[in-house]
Design a protein around this motif. Structure first.
Motif, PDB file in Angstrom:
ATOM      1  N   UNK A  17       0.669  24.228   8.818  1.00  0.00           N
ATOM      2  CA  UNK A  17       1.809  23.949   7.935  1.00  0.00           C
ATOM      3  C   UNK A  17       2.396  25.242   7.398  1.00  0.00           C
ATOM      4  N   UNK A  18       1.521  26.145   7.003  1.00  0.00           N
ATOM      5  CA  UNK A  18       1.993  27.434   6.489  1.00  0.00           C
ATOM      6  C   UNK A  18       2.780  28.182   7.570  1.00  0.00           C
ATOM      7  N   UNK A  19       2.286  28.156   8.804  1.00  0.00           N
ATOM      8  CA  UNK A  19       2.980  28.824   9.908  1.00  0.00           C
ATOM      9  C   UNK A  19       4.346  28.184  10.150  1.00  0.00           C
ATOM     10  N   UNK A  20       4.397  26.856  10.114  1.00  0.00           N
ATOM     11  CA  UNK A  20       5.675  26.171  10.321  1.00  0.00           C
ATOM     12  C   UNK A  20       6.679  26.560   9.241  1.00  0.00           C
ATOM     13  N   UNK A  21       6.281  26.462   7.973  1.00  0.00           N
ATOM     14  CA  UNK A  21       7.207  26.807   6.893  1.00  0.00           C
ATOM     15  C   UNK A  21       7.567  28.290   6.908  1.00  0.00           C
ATOM     16  N   UNK A 138       4.087  42.829  17.964  1.00  0.00           N
ATOM     17  CA  UNK A 138       4.601  41.695  17.190  1.00  0.00           C
ATOM     18  C   UNK A 138       5.712  40.973  17.953  1.00  0.00           C
ATOM     19  N   UNK A 139       6.621  41.743  18.524  1.00  0.00           N
ATOM     20  CA  UNK A 139       7.745  41.155  19.268  1.00  0.00           C
ATOM     21  C   UNK A 139       7.216  40.362  20.461  1.00  0.00           C
ATOM     22  N   UNK A 140       6.242  40.908  21.179  1.00  0.00           N
ATOM     23  CA  UNK A 140       5.671  40.197  22.318  1.00  0.00           C
ATOM     24  C   UNK A 140       4.995  38.912  21.867  1.00  0.00           C
ATOM     25  N   UNK A 141       4.318  38.957  20.715  1.00  0.00           N
ATOM     26  CA  UNK A 141       3.668  37.750  20.185  1.00  0.00           C
ATOM     27  C   UNK A 141       4.719  36.695  19.842  1.00  0.00           C
ATOM     28  N   UNK A 142       5.822  37.109  19.246  1.00  0.00           N
ATOM     29  CA  UNK A 142       6.903  36.162  18.948  1.00  0.00           C
ATOM     30  C   UNK A 142       7.481  35.577  20.230  1.00  0.00           C
ATOM     31  N   UNK A 143       7.689  36.413  21.231  1.00  0.00           N
ATOM     32  CA  UNK A 143       8.209  35.925  22.517  1.00  0.00           C
ATOM     33  C   UNK A 143       7.268  34.874  23.107  1.00  0.00           C
ATOM     34  N   UNK A 145       5.202  32.913  21.405  1.00  0.00           N
ATOM     35  CA  UNK A 145       5.320  31.709  20.580  1.00  0.00           C
ATOM     36  C   UNK A 145       6.586  30.949  20.940  1.00  0.00           C
ATOM     37  N   UNK A 146       7.737  31.637  21.026  1.00  0.00           N
ATOM     38  CA  UNK A 146       9.008  30.962  21.338  1.00  0.00           C
ATOM     39  C   UNK A 146       8.913  30.273  22.685  1.00  0.00           C
ATOM     40  N   UNK A 147       8.307  30.957  23.667  1.00  0.00           N
ATOM     41  CA  UNK A 147       8.192  30.357  25.005  1.00  0.00           C
ATOM     42  C   UNK A 147       7.366  29.067  24.948  1.00  0.00           C
ATOM     43  N   UNK A 148       6.299  29.088  24.188  1.00  0.00           N
ATOM     44  CA  UNK A 148       5.458  27.884  24.070  1.00  0.00           C
ATOM     45  C   UNK A 148       6.217  26.765  23.355  1.00  0.00           C
ATOM     46  N   UNK A 149       6.962  27.104  22.313  1.00  0.00           N
ATOM     47  CA  UNK A 149       7.690  26.085  21.571  1.00  0.00           C
ATOM     48  C   UNK A 149       8.865  25.514  22.372  1.00  0.00           C
ATOM     49  N   UNK A 150       9.448  26.317  23.241  1.00  0.00           N
ATOM     50  CA  UNK A 150      10.584  25.854  24.041  1.00  0.00           C
ATOM     51  C   UNK A 150      10.159  24.957  25.198  1.00  0.00           C
ATOM     52  N   UNK A 151       8.912  25.128  25.672  1.00  0.00           N
ATOM     53  CA  UNK A 151       8.494  24.361  26.860  1.00  0.00           C
ATOM     54  C   UNK A 151       8.176  22.919  26.544  1.00  0.00           C
TER      55      UNK A 151
END
Length: 151
Positions: A17-21, A138-143, A145-151
């Motif tokens: 929840x903390x990560x989402x917010x 950090x940027x690679x980690x965000x990339x 995360x975004x890839x996982x959330x988009x799939x």
């Protein structure tokens, strides 16, 4: 007498929840920063810039419906944004060569110049709050995360 400000917290939340917010907060905060900078410097709200960003990446004019599918805007919002951009000479509409009922949209030369200037402003607005705080890991980690959330 001034009222003491209370420092609000989210309280005890599970890590997910903390990560989402945190994502919601980061998106809203960074978007507001960019919107303010673009509007102040160029009279281009972030929604207009977003449409220009997608158009900038294309070699050919695109259907408005394709823009609606890619942006965070509704179909009617895309139409209003395109109208406003066209009124400023930043985009042009043309009938599709394969379907006379379909309209295709592209940046004009003036639009490409305006986009480049606005993109420099966007980068400057994000420098301190994003670029200067995140390293390549950090940027690679965000990339990731975004890839996982988009799939």
């Amino acid at each position: 007498m001034a009222r003491k400000r209370t420092d609000l917290t989210l309280g005890e939340l599970p890590a997910r929840d903390h990560a989402f917010y945190g994502l919601v907060w980061a998106g809203a905060t960074l978007s507001a920063r960019v919107d303010q900078a673009l509007t102040r410097a160029h009279g281009l709200p972030l929604s207009w810039f977003e449409v220009m960003l997608w158009l900038h990446g294309q070699d050919e004019p695109v259907a408005a419906s394709d823009l609606g599918a890619k942006t965070l805007l509704s179909r009617s919002q895309v139409s209003r944004v395109v109208d406003a951009l066209q009124a400023r000479g930043l985009v042009a509409r043309a009938t599709s060569p394969t379907d006379a009922r379909s309209v295709r949209i592209a940046l004009t030369d003036t639009g490409r110049t305006a986009f480049a200037e606005a993109d420099a402003t966007r980068r400057a607005a994000l420098a301190e709050a994003f670029d200067d705080r995140l390293d390549d890991t950090d940027i690679q980690a965000l990339e990731t995360v975004w890839a996982k959330l988009k799939s």
